[in-house]
Design a protein around this motif. Structure first.
Motif, PDB file in Angstrom:
ATOM      1  N   GLN A  39      58.105   7.131  84.635  1.00 13.44           N
ATOM      2  CA  GLN A  39      58.598   8.506  84.639  1.00 13.44           C
ATOM      3  C   GLN A  39      58.224   9.197  85.955  1.00 13.44           C
ATOM      4  O   GLN A  39      58.991   9.964  86.498  1.00 13.44           O
ATOM      5  CB  GLN A  39      58.061   9.300  83.445  1.00 13.44           C
ATOM      6  CG  GLN A  39      58.660  10.687  83.322  1.00 13.44           C
ATOM      7  CD  GLN A  39      60.166  10.677  83.105  1.00 13.44           C
ATOM      8  OE1 GLN A  39      60.673   9.940  82.271  1.00 13.44           O
ATOM      9  NE2 GLN A  39      60.888  11.493  83.855  1.00 13.44           N
ATOM     10  N   GLY A  40      57.036   8.894  86.470  1.00 10.99           N
ATOM     11  CA  GLY A  40      56.625   9.452  87.757  1.00 10.99           C
ATOM     12  C   GLY A  40      57.547   9.015  88.885  1.00 10.99           C
ATOM     13  O   GLY A  40      57.918   9.823  89.740  1.00 10.99           O
ATOM     14  N   ALA A  42      60.680   8.058  88.498  1.00 10.43           N
ATOM     15  CA  ALA A  42      61.972   8.703  88.256  1.00 10.43           C
ATOM     16  C   ALA A  42      61.933  10.162  88.720  1.00 10.43           C
ATOM     17  O   ALA A  42      62.883  10.653  89.323  1.00 10.43           O
ATOM     18  CB  ALA A  42      62.342   8.618  86.777  1.00 10.43           C
ATOM     19  N   ASP A  43      60.817  10.848  88.452  1.00  5.81           N
ATOM     20  CA  ASP A  43      60.678  12.241  88.888  1.00  5.81           C
ATOM     21  C   ASP A  43      60.686  12.342  90.408  1.00  5.81           C
ATOM     22  O   ASP A  43      61.304  13.242  90.981  1.00  5.81           O
ATOM     23  CB  ASP A  43      59.399  12.862  88.325  1.00  5.81           C
ATOM     24  CG  ASP A  43      59.476  13.113  86.836  1.00  5.81           C
ATOM     25  OD1 ASP A  43      60.594  13.138  86.279  1.00  5.81           O
ATOM     26  OD2 ASP A  43      58.408  13.279  86.216  1.00  5.81           O
ATOM     27  N   GLN A  44      60.003  11.405  91.054  1.00  3.97           N
ATOM     28  CA  GLN A  44      59.947  11.409  92.514  1.00  3.97           C
ATOM     29  C   GLN A  44      61.332  11.152  93.106  1.00  3.97           C
ATOM     30  O   GLN A  44      61.757  11.833  94.039  1.00  3.97           O
ATOM     31  CB  GLN A  44      58.960  10.358  93.010  1.00  3.97           C
ATOM     32  CG  GLN A  44      58.792  10.338  94.507  1.00  3.97           C
ATOM     33  CD  GLN A  44      57.790   9.275  94.947  1.00  3.97           C
ATOM     34  OE1 GLN A  44      57.282   8.501  94.144  1.00  3.97           O
ATOM     35  NE2 GLN A  44      57.510   9.247  96.229  1.00  3.97           N
ATOM     36  N   SER A  46      64.279  11.618  91.574  1.00  2.00           N
ATOM     37  CA  SER A  46      65.234  12.673  91.218  1.00  2.00           C
ATOM     38  C   SER A  46      64.954  13.979  91.954  1.00  2.00           C
ATOM     39  O   SER A  46      65.814  14.861  92.005  1.00  2.00           O
ATOM     40  CB  SER A  46      65.260  12.903  89.708  1.00  2.00           C
ATOM     41  OG  SER A  46      64.026  13.374  89.234  1.00  2.00           O
ATOM     42  N   SER A  47      63.781  14.104  92.558  1.00  2.00           N
ATOM     43  CA  SER A  47      63.488  15.309  93.341  1.00  2.00           C
ATOM     44  C   SER A  47      64.326  15.366  94.619  1.00  2.00           C
ATOM     45  O   SER A  47      64.431  16.408  95.250  1.00  2.00           O
ATOM     46  CB  SER A  47      61.998  15.379  93.691  1.00  2.00           C
ATOM     47  OG  SER A  47      61.659  14.378  94.625  1.00  2.00           O
ATOM     48  N   LEU A  72      65.661  13.252  83.704  1.00  2.00           N
ATOM     49  CA  LEU A  72      65.490  13.508  85.135  1.00  2.00           C
ATOM     50  C   LEU A  72      65.285  14.992  85.397  1.00  2.00           C
ATOM     51  O   LEU A  72      65.757  15.838  84.651  1.00  2.00           O
ATOM     52  CB  LEU A  72      66.722  13.024  85.906  1.00  2.00           C
ATOM     53  CG  LEU A  72      67.102  11.557  85.702  1.00  2.00           C
ATOM     54  CD1 LEU A  72      68.383  11.238  86.450  1.00  2.00           C
ATOM     55  CD2 LEU A  72      65.974  10.641  86.138  1.00  2.00           C
ATOM     56  N   SER A  73      64.596  15.282  86.488  1.00  2.00           N
ATOM     57  CA  SER A  73      64.394  16.663  86.931  1.00  2.00           C
ATOM     58  C   SER A  73      65.238  16.888  88.182  1.00  2.00           C
ATOM     59  O   SER A  73      64.739  16.789  89.299  1.00  2.00           O
ATOM     60  CB  SER A  73      62.914  16.906  87.250  1.00  2.00           C
ATOM     61  OG  SER A  73      62.118  16.636  86.132  1.00  2.00           O
ATOM     62  N   GLU A  75      67.531  19.373  90.449  1.00  2.00           N
ATOM     63  CA  GLU A  75      67.786  20.791  90.710  1.00  2.00           C
ATOM     64  C   GLU A  75      69.268  21.068  90.523  1.00  2.00           C
ATOM     65  O   GLU A  75      70.123  20.338  91.032  1.00  2.00           O
ATOM     66  CB  GLU A  75      67.376  21.139  92.141  1.00  2.00           C
ATOM     67  CG  GLU A  75      67.666  22.564  92.512  1.00  2.00           C
ATOM     68  CD  GLU A  75      67.425  22.864  93.984  1.00  2.00           C
ATOM     69  OE1 GLU A  75      67.667  24.021  94.372  1.00  2.00           O
ATOM     70  OE2 GLU A  75      67.006  21.964  94.741  1.00  2.00           O
TER      71      GLU A  75
END
Length: 131
Positions: A39-40, A42-44, A46-47, A72-73, A75
């Motif tokens: 997840q980390g 994926a977050d990195q 997707s940023s 995902l995060s 924007e």
């Protein structure tokens, strides 16, 4: 006659927009479960993404649901009401069309991906966990 038609469709949009947005909230899928390290990552990754969209656009809703399903995060940038985001979309992507996914690569290059199905496919190829 044109004025009547214009006001008819504006009124229709005013009535349907809240219904469409409530429907999106009620039908958005739960995010897939990943390990904390996955997840980390994926977050990195997707940023580096930004979705140019209109709130009530059905194609944008389709992409937002996929983003939610993949956990995902990303924007989201409102290209309908925010003139700065609208201008960025036109200058960077070449046209004002949503949804559009802005992909910022490590080398500073930017890729503008249009079409909801192409965006969904790219997100799935990139972030779908291996089975």
């Amino acid at each position: 006659m044109r004025i009547l038609i214009r006001y008819f469709f504006r009124t229709l949009r005013l009535i349907l927009t809240p219904i469409v947005l409530i429907s999106e909230k009620l039908s958005t899928p739960k995010a897939i479960v990943r390990s904390p390290s996955d997840q980390g990552r994926a977050d990195q990754e997707s940023s580096k993404l930004a979705l140019y969209q209109f709130n009530a656009c059905p194609f944008c809703i389709k992409v937002r649901k996929e983003i939610a399903r993949l956990g995902l995060s990303v924007e989201t940038r409102d290209a309908q009401h925010d003139q700065q985001h609208r201008t960025e979309l036109e200058k960077g992507g070449g046209r004002i069309k949503v949804p559009c996914l802005l992909i910022s690569h490590e080398d500073g290059r930017q890729e503008w991906l249009y079409e909801s199905d192409a965006i969904k496919s790219w997100l799935q190829d990139r972030f779908e966990p291996a089975t």
